[in-house]
Write a protein that holds these residues in place. Structure first.
Motif, PDB file in Angstrom:
ATOM      1  N   ALA A 108       0.831  -1.209   0.000  1.00 45.07           N
ATOM      2  CA  ALA A 108       0.000   0.000   0.000  1.00 45.07           C
ATOM      3  C   ALA A 108       0.865   1.258   0.000  1.00 45.07           C
ATOM      4  N   ALA A 109       1.912   1.274   0.837  1.00 48.55           N
ATOM      5  CA  ALA A 109       2.771   2.459   0.903  1.00 48.55           C
ATOM      6  C   ALA A 109       3.524   2.657  -0.409  1.00 48.55           C
ATOM      7  N   PHE A 110       3.965   1.549  -1.012  1.00 49.09           N
ATOM      8  CA  PHE A 110       4.711   1.620  -2.271  1.00 49.09           C
ATOM      9  C   PHE A 110       3.809   2.168  -3.376  1.00 49.09           C
ATOM     10  N   ARG A 111       2.604   1.606  -3.518  1.00 48.06           N
ATOM     11  CA  ARG A 111       1.698   2.061  -4.581  1.00 48.06           C
ATOM     12  C   ARG A 111       1.321   3.534  -4.403  1.00 48.06           C
ATOM     13  N   ALA A 112       1.039   3.911  -3.166  1.00 45.72           N
ATOM     14  CA  ALA A 112       0.627   5.299  -2.913  1.00 45.72           C
ATOM     15  C   ALA A 112       1.761   6.268  -3.252  1.00 45.72           C
ATOM     16  N   GLN A 113       2.996   5.900  -2.881  1.00 45.64           N
ATOM     17  CA  GLN A 113       4.132   6.793  -3.144  1.00 45.64           C
ATOM     18  C   GLN A 113       4.437   6.882  -4.635  1.00 45.64           C
ATOM     19  N   LEU A 114       4.298   5.761  -5.339  1.00 44.54           N
ATOM     20  CA  LEU A 114       4.511   5.779  -6.802  1.00 44.54           C
ATOM     21  C   LEU A 114       3.537   6.757  -7.455  1.00 44.54           C
ATOM     22  N   ALA A 115       2.275   6.697  -7.023  1.00 50.17           N
ATOM     23  CA  ALA A 115       1.261   7.580  -7.609  1.00 50.17           C
ATOM     24  C   ALA A 115       1.562   9.043  -7.303  1.00 50.17           C
ATOM     25  N   LEU A 116       1.982   9.329  -6.059  1.00 49.51           N
ATOM     26  CA  LEU A 116       2.297  10.717  -5.695  1.00 49.51           C
ATOM     27  C   LEU A 116       3.504  11.227  -6.482  1.00 49.51           C
ATOM     28  N   ALA A 117       4.491  10.360  -6.698  1.00 49.40           N
ATOM     29  CA  ALA A 117       5.664  10.764  -7.480  1.00 49.40           C
ATOM     30  C   ALA A 117       5.255  11.085  -8.912  1.00 49.40           C
ATOM     31  N   ALA A 118       4.367  10.267  -9.475  1.00 53.54           N
ATOM     32  CA  ALA A 118       3.912  10.530 -10.842  1.00 53.54           C
ATOM     33  C   ALA A 118       3.178  11.868 -10.906  1.00 53.54           C
ATOM     34  N   GLN A 119       2.339  12.134  -9.910  1.00 57.62           N
ATOM     35  CA  GLN A 119       1.616  13.414  -9.886  1.00 57.62           C
ATOM     36  C   GLN A 119       2.569  14.588  -9.794  1.00 57.62           C
ATOM     37  N   ALA A 120       3.670  14.411  -9.049  1.00 57.15           N
ATOM     38  CA  ALA A 120       4.640  15.493  -8.868  1.00 57.15           C
ATOM     39  C   ALA A 120       5.683  15.509  -9.980  1.00 57.15           C
ATOM     40  N   ALA A 121       5.592  14.555 -10.923  1.00 56.41           N
ATOM     41  CA  ALA A 121       6.572  14.439 -12.013  1.00 56.41           C
ATOM     42  C   ALA A 121       7.995  14.301 -11.466  1.00 56.41           C
ATOM     43  N   ARG A 122       8.138  13.446 -10.458  1.00 62.69           N
ATOM     44  CA  ARG A 122       9.462  13.171  -9.896  1.00 62.69           C
ATOM     45  C   ARG A 122       9.818  11.706 -10.140  1.00 62.69           C
ATOM     46  N   PRO A 123      11.088  11.411 -10.435  1.00 63.93           N
ATOM     47  CA  PRO A 123      11.506  10.006 -10.522  1.00 63.93           C
ATOM     48  C   PRO A 123      11.486   9.355  -9.144  1.00 63.93           C
ATOM     49  N   VAL A 124      11.600   8.038  -9.148  1.00 66.81           N
ATOM     50  CA  VAL A 124      11.421   7.251  -7.926  1.00 66.81           C
ATOM     51  C   VAL A 124      12.638   6.357  -7.721  1.00 66.81           C
ATOM     52  N   ILE A 125      13.077   6.233  -6.477  1.00 68.44           N
ATOM     53  CA  ILE A 125      14.191   5.345  -6.137  1.00 68.44           C
ATOM     54  C   ILE A 125      13.631   4.129  -5.399  1.00 68.44           C
ATOM     55  N   ILE A 126      13.936   2.956  -5.955  1.00 68.31           N
ATOM     56  CA  ILE A 126      13.304   1.712  -5.507  1.00 68.31           C
ATOM     57  C   ILE A 126      14.286   0.830  -4.742  1.00 68.31           C
ATOM     58  N   HIS A 127      13.824   0.361  -3.581  1.00 75.37           N
ATOM     59  CA  HIS A 127      14.523  -0.652  -2.791  1.00 75.37           C
ATOM     60  C   HIS A 127      13.768  -1.964  -2.984  1.00 75.37           C
ATOM     61  N   ALA A 128      14.451  -2.993  -3.487  1.00 80.23           N
ATOM     62  CA  ALA A 128      13.815  -4.300  -3.716  1.00 80.23           C
ATOM     63  C   ALA A 128      14.696  -5.379  -3.115  1.00 80.23           C
ATOM     64  N   ARG A 129      14.174  -6.106  -2.131  1.00 79.54           N
ATOM     65  CA  ARG A 129      14.971  -7.188  -1.561  1.00 79.54           C
ATOM     66  C   ARG A 129      14.095  -8.413  -1.367  1.00 79.54           C
ATOM     67  N   GLU A 130      14.460  -9.476  -2.058  1.00 87.20           N
ATOM     68  CA  GLU A 130      13.751 -10.761  -2.005  1.00 87.20           C
ATOM     69  C   GLU A 130      12.259 -10.569  -2.294  1.00 87.20           C
ATOM     70  N   ALA A 131      11.967  -9.637  -3.187  1.00 91.02           N
ATOM     71  CA  ALA A 131      10.569  -9.335  -3.531  1.00 91.02           C
ATOM     72  C   ALA A 131      10.449  -9.009  -5.020  1.00 91.02           C
ATOM     73  N   ASP A 132      11.316  -9.631  -5.829  1.00 93.15           N
ATOM     74  CA  ASP A 132      11.429  -9.246  -7.239  1.00 93.15           C
ATOM     75  C   ASP A 132      10.094  -9.289  -7.966  1.00 93.15           C
ATOM     76  N   ASP A 133       9.344 -10.384  -7.816  1.00 97.90           N
ATOM     77  CA  ASP A 133       8.134 -10.548  -8.627  1.00 97.90           C
ATOM     78  C   ASP A 133       7.098  -9.492  -8.275  1.00 97.90           C
ATOM     79  N   ASP A 134       6.941  -9.207  -6.981  1.00 97.57           N
ATOM     80  CA  ASP A 134       5.936  -8.226  -6.586  1.00 97.57           C
ATOM     81  C   ASP A 134       6.371  -6.806  -6.954  1.00 97.57           C
ATOM     82  N   VAL A 135       7.667  -6.503  -6.829  1.00 91.90           N
ATOM     83  CA  VAL A 135       8.140  -5.180  -7.264  1.00 91.90           C
ATOM     84  C   VAL A 135       7.909  -5.030  -8.765  1.00 91.90           C
ATOM     85  N   ALA A 136       8.237  -6.065  -9.530  1.00 93.25           N
ATOM     86  CA  ALA A 136       8.046  -5.997 -10.986  1.00 93.25           C
ATOM     87  C   ALA A 136       6.571  -5.785 -11.325  1.00 93.25           C
ATOM     88  N   ALA A 137       5.682  -6.503 -10.631  1.00 94.04           N
ATOM     89  CA  ALA A 137       4.248  -6.384 -10.928  1.00 94.04           C
ATOM     90  C   ALA A 137       3.752  -4.973 -10.625  1.00 94.04           C
TER      91      ALA A 137
END
Ligand SMILES: [Zn+2]
Length: 256
Positions: A108-137
């Motif tokens: 929930a926090a990841f999806r909400a932040q992605l949407a806010l970044a898109a609204q602000a036209a800012r790139p996003v820095i992603i931390h992914a650890r042992e969660a490749d498939d869900d991060v990719a989805a």
């Protein structure tokens, strides 16, 4: 060189931050993106960015703290991203290694932040650890803003998703470790999609492995990646710095 990911506001640097920065500039760094992975860290990162035009900040909620995400967090992040010194949202993402927050809260926090970044036209820095498939989805479900897969050490599924979506991959000192096994990923990333980072104070490259990392050590990472790709370190540094300026914007140009 541009260090696109350093936790320079961390208490690990409190005793000698000025000297760390002097060594960075002397080593050829031109800019450092200071990560603000919590409201407290983001305020400290912004204070650093206000003190020196060669520093920029980010703001976001780390997956470890996703359980703290609330409607108030959304307002805080939107306000933070409106500051021109805050050049990216993050770091955010999913971490199933530590699972410090429940996975549903992380999503929930990841999806909400992605949407806010898109609204602000800012790139996003992603931390992914042992969660490749869900991060990719999640990245495939919302590709409105460019992202950086930071300190890339994931498997082929996330590599493929990142490249398909035109995102960036950032490599840290891990590429110099004896147990690093992902040279194929270093070769697979187009030069125009690659970034360099320290992730300081963590992940110091060889020959400093095990010590506190700092931006001045980043040349070891650049040299290792250049060797893997069979190009000059200078060419790699020029390309990755150009990418950082393209992605994070004019603030990284002005202070050059
Ligand atoms: Zn980090």
């Amino acid at each position: 060189m541009i260090d696109t990911h350093c936790h320079l506001a961390s208490a690990d640097y409190d005793a000698d931050r000025g000297e760390v920065l002097q060594r960075a500039w002397a080593a050829g760094l031109s800019h450092i993106v200071v990560i603000g992975e919590s409201p407290v860290a983001a305020a400290a990162a912004l204070e650093l960015a206000a003190s020196d035009p060669r520093l920029s900040a980010t703001a976001g909620i780390h997956p470890h703290d996703a359980k703290d995400w609330s409607p108030g967090s959304a307002g805080w992040l939107a306000r933070s991203l409106a500051d021109p010194r805050v050049v990216a949202a993050g770091e955010m993402g999913l971490d199933y290694h530590y699972d410090h927050s429940p996975r549903e809260a992380q999503h929930a926090a990841f999806r909400a932040q992605l949407a806010l970044a898109a609204q602000a036209a800012r790139p996003v820095i992603i931390h992914a650890r042992e969660a490749d498939d869900d991060v990719a989805a999640i990245l495939r479900s919302d590709a409105r803003t460019p992202v950086v897969l930071h300190s890339f050490s994931s498997g082929p599924a996330l590599l493929r998703a990142g490249l398909d979506l035109g995102h960036y991959l950032s490599f840290s000192g891990m590429v110099t470790f004896r147990n690093w096994a992902l040279d194929d990923a270093v070769r697979a990333v187009p030069l125009e999609r690659m970034l360099l980072e320290t992730d300081g104070p963590y992940l110091a490259p060889v020959p400093h492995r095990g010590k506190r990392n700092e931006p001045a050590f980043m040349k070891h990472t650049a040299e290792r990646i250049a060797a893997v790709r069979g190009i000059d370190a200078a060419e790699l540094i020029a390309a990755t710095s150009k990418n950082a300026r393209t992605l994070f914007g004019t603030r990284l140009n002005e202070a050059r």
